[in-house]
Write an enzyme that holds these catalytic residues in place. Sequence first.
Site, PDB file in Angstrom:
ATOM      1  N   LYS A 175       5.998  76.615  16.782  1.00 23.78           N
ATOM      2  CA  LYS A 175       6.228  77.784  15.933  1.00 23.78           C
ATOM      3  C   LYS A 175       5.630  77.429  14.585  1.00 23.78           C
ATOM      4  CE  LYS A 175       7.918  79.642  13.055  1.00 23.78           C
ATOM      5  NZ  LYS A 175       7.243  80.332  11.881  1.00 23.78           N
ATOM      6  N   GLU A 248      12.047  66.329   9.288  1.00 24.99           N
ATOM      7  CA  GLU A 248      11.309  65.832   8.125  1.00 24.99           C
ATOM      8  C   GLU A 248      11.468  66.878   7.025  1.00 24.99           C
ATOM      9  OE1 GLU A 248      10.091  62.949   7.783  1.00 24.99           O
ATOM     10  OE2 GLU A 248      10.146  62.264   9.863  1.00 24.99           O
ATOM     11  N   CYS A 284       4.603  66.674   0.911  1.00 26.99           N
ATOM     12  CA  CYS A 284       5.989  66.197   0.977  1.00 26.99           C
ATOM     13  C   CYS A 284       6.208  64.915   0.176  1.00 26.99           C
ATOM     14  CB  CYS A 284       6.395  65.957   2.427  1.00 26.99           C
ATOM     15  SG  CYS A 284       6.406  67.449   3.438  1.00 26.99           S
TER      16      CYS A 284
END
Length: 477
Positions: A175, A248, A284
């Site tokens: 997705k 994560e 990130c």
Amino acid sequence: MLQYQPYLDQLANNTTESQALVNPHTKEEIARMPICKEEQMENAIKQADGAFETIKNMPAHERSDILNRASEILHDNKQMVAETIAQEAAKPIKYALSEVDRTVQTLKFSSIEARKLEGESIPMDAAPNGAGRDAYTLFEPIGVIGAITPFNFPLNLVVHKVGPAIASGNTVIVKPAEKTPLSAILLREALVQAGLPEDAYHVVPGEGKVLGDVLLKSDAVQKITFTGSPPVGREIKSNAGLKKVTLELGNNSALYVDKSMNDRLDDIVSKAVHGSYAYNGQVCISTQRIYVHEDIADTFTDQFIKGAEQLTFGDPLDEETDICNLIDKPSQQRLLEWIEDAKQQGAKVLTGGEAKDDGIAPTVLTNVPEGAKIMKEEAFGPVVIINRVASGDEALKAMNNSQYGLSAGLFSNDMKQAIDMAHGLEVGQVLVNDVPTLRFDHMPYGGRKQSGYGYEGVKYAIHEMVNRKMISLNYTF
């Protein structure tokens, strides 16, 4: 030649809704994107579940060869795939090309690890009544894996879930982020061209909550692997039941620069500027908080500002572009509000701090208090904090004063200090004499605190996508 349109046409045949996929830089429509609903996700799960026996029973060398061939196909289509990333994610082409290179390497690492999934021999006679038995362990794939991926690395963060899944004999449903679905489709096309059965990997675009709930509720889906925000991660974990989960989540990477590195400041500043502003800071592990020893803080800060102001703002498809528009207007507005909040609490803007088109000029803040939003949260934009400290101990305390714990870096020529800080930092990865933005695709990668649960990195992801089985053979019976 890889193409995403045939797969989009296939999706469009099964849904009546669509929306424009828009280039964040030009605001032009890239493609007409079908919006999949619960029924399309349920069908994808059913088809992936049906394909599981085929992949599960495929010899490891065949899965390995498919992954290796896919890496070559992707390499051969590098420019086109990179341009797709640049268009859908507004990622400067230099970083998009690097992302394709990393994806090629991740596929190759997956190909290697597909041949190396090994168990161990268990000495049963270590127990008083265990003599006369040989025992060993092996790993078995678990089934359908649901992967929910973000916009910022629309190809490489997808392959970090897809590559290990296929290497270990599982099927996978992605997705993708609503803003960046095309890269995941191109990866699928590369794998199918390389010989992967079509139903072993599905891409189902649409609203995250709607489609994610289908993955969570399905008994056929054995694992959810998610990269995204902590609130969504917590919701997934609380609703996953007995499914395996890898999360994560967010981060607020910190870096310390010690006075012992005074003679290397030019190199360190160059690394720090890149680690702070690569892909507009929408990474990130982007370097967000920098703590510099007071003896060298003025020199470091002056050089850092100079480096930030030399970055080129422009079109993502221009090879000279370093910084460009953020992924959307709300991201820009949020950062401007956080910068203003920091200023109201006493922080000083040394450069930037203002809107530039739909992005933010590379920004440096100093004297930022611990209570400021930009200090506590993940900026996910080109905003960097430089605060001075009197010692490594003070830096360590400040670096650990965070709800996040994914990655941290430090520069020091004092070996004892470097080792003490490396052991004391409350993060999953510590990079000594490197910025925290560094990641190699085969290394273990996972966070603590609000930064996540479980590990990625090809080998480590594989071990979270299998079940361990022990078999004992009683040869005296």
